[in-house]
Design a protein around this motif. Structure first.
Motif, PDB file in Angstrom:
ATOM      1  N   PRO A   9       1.371   7.733   9.664  1.00 36.25           N
ATOM      2  CA  PRO A   9       2.612   6.862   9.683  1.00 36.25           C
ATOM      3  C   PRO A   9       1.711   5.325   9.331  1.00 36.25           C
ATOM      4  O   PRO A   9       0.562   5.337   9.615  1.00 36.25           O
ATOM      5  N   PRO A  10       2.516   4.433   8.913  1.00 36.35           N
ATOM      6  CA  PRO A  10       1.924   3.165   8.574  1.00 36.35           C
ATOM      7  C   PRO A  10       1.259   2.512   9.495  1.00 36.35           C
ATOM      8  O   PRO A  10       0.223   2.171   9.174  1.00 36.35           O
ATOM      9  N   ILE A  64      -2.035   3.999   9.567  1.00 34.31           N
ATOM     10  CA  ILE A  64      -2.924   3.618   8.330  1.00 34.31           C
ATOM     11  C   ILE A  64      -3.329   2.360   8.507  1.00 34.31           C
ATOM     12  O   ILE A  64      -4.634   2.061   8.087  1.00 34.31           O
ATOM     13  N   PHE A 105      -3.190   8.030   1.840  1.00 38.94           N
ATOM     14  CA  PHE A 105      -1.896   7.383   2.733  1.00 38.94           C
ATOM     15  C   PHE A 105      -0.767   8.306   2.726  1.00 38.94           C
ATOM     16  O   PHE A 105       0.199   7.930   3.194  1.00 38.94           O
ATOM     17  N   CYS A 106      -0.697   9.624   2.505  1.00 37.63           N
ATOM     18  CA  CYS A 106       0.267  10.510   2.446  1.00 37.63           C
ATOM     19  C   CYS A 106       0.684  10.909   3.880  1.00 37.63           C
ATOM     20  O   CYS A 106       1.658  10.999   4.015  1.00 37.63           O
ATOM     21  N   TYR A 145       6.280   7.729   0.916  1.00 40.88           N
ATOM     22  CA  TYR A 145       4.937   7.484   0.574  1.00 40.88           C
ATOM     23  C   TYR A 145       4.839   6.022  -0.082  1.00 40.88           C
ATOM     24  O   TYR A 145       3.712   5.422   0.160  1.00 40.88           O
ATOM     25  N   ARG A 167       3.848   4.222   2.933  1.00 42.18           N
ATOM     26  CA  ARG A 167       2.483   4.253   3.367  1.00 42.18           C
ATOM     27  C   ARG A 167       1.666   3.722   2.389  1.00 42.18           C
ATOM     28  O   ARG A 167       0.602   2.933   2.836  1.00 42.18           O
ATOM     29  N   ASN A 189       3.178  14.941   3.539  1.00 37.53           N
ATOM     30  CA  ASN A 189       4.073  14.694   5.050  1.00 37.53           C
ATOM     31  C   ASN A 189       5.278  15.673   4.775  1.00 37.53           C
ATOM     32  O   ASN A 189       6.168  15.063   4.188  1.00 37.53           O
TER      33      ASN A 189
END
Length: 439
Positions: free
Chosen positions: A395-396, A399, A391-392, A317, A320, A56
């Motif tokens: 955005p959270p 995810i 998960f990189c 990261y 995330r 990201n």
């Protein structure tokens, strides 16, 4: 009518590839990545992709970088836009030594070769060391791009088991002993010791010297691939294998994860004699890595707080990673297990017995979530119960939603399994060539 050397066609038969008979034998091992065929669907905005290993880049100082690039062209354009040395820009090689010093490596700029990403470095190393049929040891699972490279040079990949603390020394001893009993040559051990792709695990510091000693005793080179080493979430930087053994380790590094993947600047640090071969191989492959890209990286390292930038990446990261792990804990059905990485980009999940992640993949994309099935990370067809979750990039909140969707697909799959029993998919087995978004 057939051309000389071409097998005659059967009546009515027509080949989809008229050049099929011309390919070298090594081309037979070149196949597409697990998700390449589905990428057009998986890249739609409504699909949450937990598949790609794309960094990201939103946190980069883009305005400042654009000004620096313009300055490089204006001030050094005649050099930046010209051919360069296959060895790499001298100033950048000195700066790379400063970067590696964070992991305890005392390297000399003369023993560095700058490459078009560490993928090129891996290709060059394999080319100069592996004859067809030579054995390469790699962690199981292992990076799909490495497996594709080994297959392209017709190496025989043998996997070495890992646990939550990385590669198992006893499994390494057993693999080497088996090869020796069979009279086979093991050329090198390929390892990603830190936040491994795809498993997310880290080789325990207590095992590192033991692994190096085992390889040295058996005359096996170690290829240390370390693109994620500075992306630990607790601030810890692990000692590189190369810092413990300068004579038997070739270290591969990259700016793709800590700066900008699109610049494709990586490197290899090798024993001096090996470096000479790498320079010659680099010349035959690409003449030289792009000088402009190297100067951009060099200027960035000289004028920006790159260590502070790495800390920003670590925090981003980590957030995330936490979102992915929390979602797995909340939503995944019983029987699923997963790794808990302390850095990097990936979580490796194992699903209940009987579920085939390759067969389930199209149904997941239909449910608007994507992942990479585990079979792509083995050279022998294993991994049907595993998947890599990245998960990189998202955005959270995305995810979390992606995990919720994936859990629903998996729950439906388990229900079908309980009702009708397991089915056998026709998964591709063996190494594949990765798409850049899934590497």
């Amino acid at each position: 009518m057939t051309t000389p050397g071409q097998p005659p066609e059967r009546p009515g038969a027509r080949s989809l590839d008229p050049h099929l008979h011309r390919y070298a034998a090594r081309a037979a091992g070149m196949t597409a990545s697990e998700v390449r065929a589905l990428f057009a669907v998986a890249s739609r905005p409504e699909v949450v992709s937990l598949a790609g290993g794309m960094p990201n880049l939103a946190a980069l100082p883009l305005q400042s970088l654009s000004e620096q690039v313009g300055s490089i062209i204006a001030e050094e354009g005649l050099t930046a836009l010209q051919y360069g040395s296959a060895h790499g820009v001298p100033q950048l090689r000195e700066q790379i030594c400063e970067v590696m010093a964070l992991e305890g490596i005392s390297g000399h700029p003369d023993d560095l070769v700058v490459t078009v990403g560490s993928q090129m470095a891996l290709d060059l190393v394999t080319r100069i060391f592996c004859d067809p049929g030579d054995i390469v040891l790699a962690e199981g699972p292992s990076y799909v791009g490495a497996l594709g490279t080994f297959a392209s040079y017709q190496a025989d990949v043998r996997h070495v088991a890992m646990d939550e603390h990385g590669l198992l020394p006893d499994a390494l001893r057993a693999a080497l002993a088996a090869a020796e009993r069979a009279g086979r040559r093991v050329k090198f051990l390929y390892t990603i010791p830190n936040f491994q792709n795809p498993a997310g695990v880290t080789l325990a510091v207590s095992r590192r010297a033991e692994v190096l000693d085992i390889c040295a005793r058996h005359g096996v080179l170690v290829i240390e691939d370390n693109p994620y080493g500075l992306l630990g979430f607790d601030g810890q930087v692990y000692p590189a294998l190369r810092s413990m053994d300068t004579d038997n380790v070739v270290y591969l590094g990259s700016f793709s994860k800590t700066f900008a993947s699109g610049l494709r600047v990586g490197w290899a640090l090798a024993p001096h004699a090996v470096r000479e071969k790498l320079v010659l191989a680099a010349e035959s492959a690409a003449l030289c890595a792009p000088t402009l890209n190297q100067l951009i990286v060099s200027r960035y390292l000289a004028t920006h707080d790159w260590k502070g930038q790495i800390k920003s990446f670590q925090a981003m990261y980590r957030e995330r990673r936490d979102a992915l792990l929390a979602g797995l804990e909340q939503h995944m059905p019983a029987g699923c297990t997963w790794t808990r990485p302390d850095g990097g980009f990936f979580v490796w999940m194992t699903v209940p017995e009987g579920v085939d992640t390759k067969a389930m993949q199209p149904r997941a994309v239909t449910a608007r979530v994507a992942y990479v099935p585990g079979t792509g990370f083995y050279g022998d067809g294993f991994g049907s119960r595993q998947m890599r979750l990245s998960f990189c990039y998202p955005p959270p909140e995305r995810i979390s939603e992606g995990v919720r969707r994936l859990a629903g697909v998996l729950a439906d799959e388990i229900e079908l399994l309980n009702t009708f029993g397991p089915t056998t998919s026709r998964s591709l087995s063996g190494p594949q060539t990765p798409a850049p978004d899934t590497a």
